[in-house]
Design a protein around this motif. Structure first.
Motif, PDB file in Angstrom:
ATOM      1  N   HIS A  95       0.875  -1.179   0.000  1.00 48.65           N
ATOM      2  CA  HIS A  95       0.000   0.000   0.000  1.00 48.65           C
ATOM      3  C   HIS A  95       0.910   1.227   0.000  1.00 48.65           C
ATOM      4  O   HIS A  95       1.253   1.748   1.062  1.00 48.65           O
ATOM      5  CB  HIS A  95      -0.919   0.010   1.231  1.00 48.65           C
ATOM      6  N   ASP A  98       0.629   4.120   2.425  1.00 49.18           N
ATOM      7  CA  ASP A  98       0.679   3.839   3.865  1.00 49.18           C
ATOM      8  C   ASP A  98       2.102   3.436   4.243  1.00 49.18           C
ATOM      9  O   ASP A  98       2.540   2.322   3.971  1.00 49.18           O
ATOM     10  CB  ASP A  98      -0.312   2.726   4.192  1.00 49.18           C
ATOM     11  N   GLN A 101       2.535   0.176   6.256  1.00 43.14           N
ATOM     12  CA  GLN A 101       2.377  -1.041   5.460  1.00 43.14           C
ATOM     13  C   GLN A 101       3.568  -1.254   4.534  1.00 43.14           C
ATOM     14  O   GLN A 101       3.984  -2.394   4.305  1.00 43.14           O
ATOM     15  CB  GLN A 101       1.065  -1.003   4.661  1.00 43.14           C
TER      16      GLN A 101
END
Length: 136
Positions: A95, A98, A101
């Protein structure tokens, strides 16, 4: 003990320590998925991975982790866990927006690299692989 023997012993001890450190996470995560079976299936489904694959995930993590820990079929277990780690990185952690992540994504990629190294280097002298090979 000559320096060559000392170096070989040091490398075999390092391989054992490396296997233990790499295996602990997979064994504990595989075991925790058994206790949190329904929650894990739900999480898998939430990212588009069929929850019915959970038994294979547990087998990979728990079985592969134990194989690495004891040095049993180490090269195959390491290759399997390398593929597993790359799949987990892609399916669960890729991701780009993010940062947390993406850190997990790159950790999984790094773990895969370590397992590829184990697949090439083997388990070393302190392993079931070595014991079985010696007894043949």
């Amino acid at each position: 003990m000559n320096s060559e023997t000392n170096t070989a012993l040091t490398c075999d001890l390092a391989k054992l320590l490396g296997r233990v450190l790499m295996a602990v996470m997979f064994i504990s995560f595989g075991w925790s998925k058994i206790g949190g079976y329904e929650a894990t299936q739900g999480y898998m489904a939430s990212v588009g991975v069929p929850g019915g694959l959970l038994p294979l995930v547990i087998l990979a993590e728990l079985g592969g982790g134990l194989a690495i820990l004891f040095g049993f079929l180490t090269r195959w277990a390491a290759l399997g866990l390398a593929v597993f780690s790359l799949l987990a990185a892609w399916l669960f952690h890729y991701h780009p927006a993010d940062q947390g992540q993406m850190i997990n994504f790159f950790k999984n990629v790094t773990i895969a690299g370590g397992f590829i190294y184990v697949a090439c280097a083997g388990a070393g002298r302190f392993s079931l692989d070595h014991l079985f090979r010696r007894n043949r």
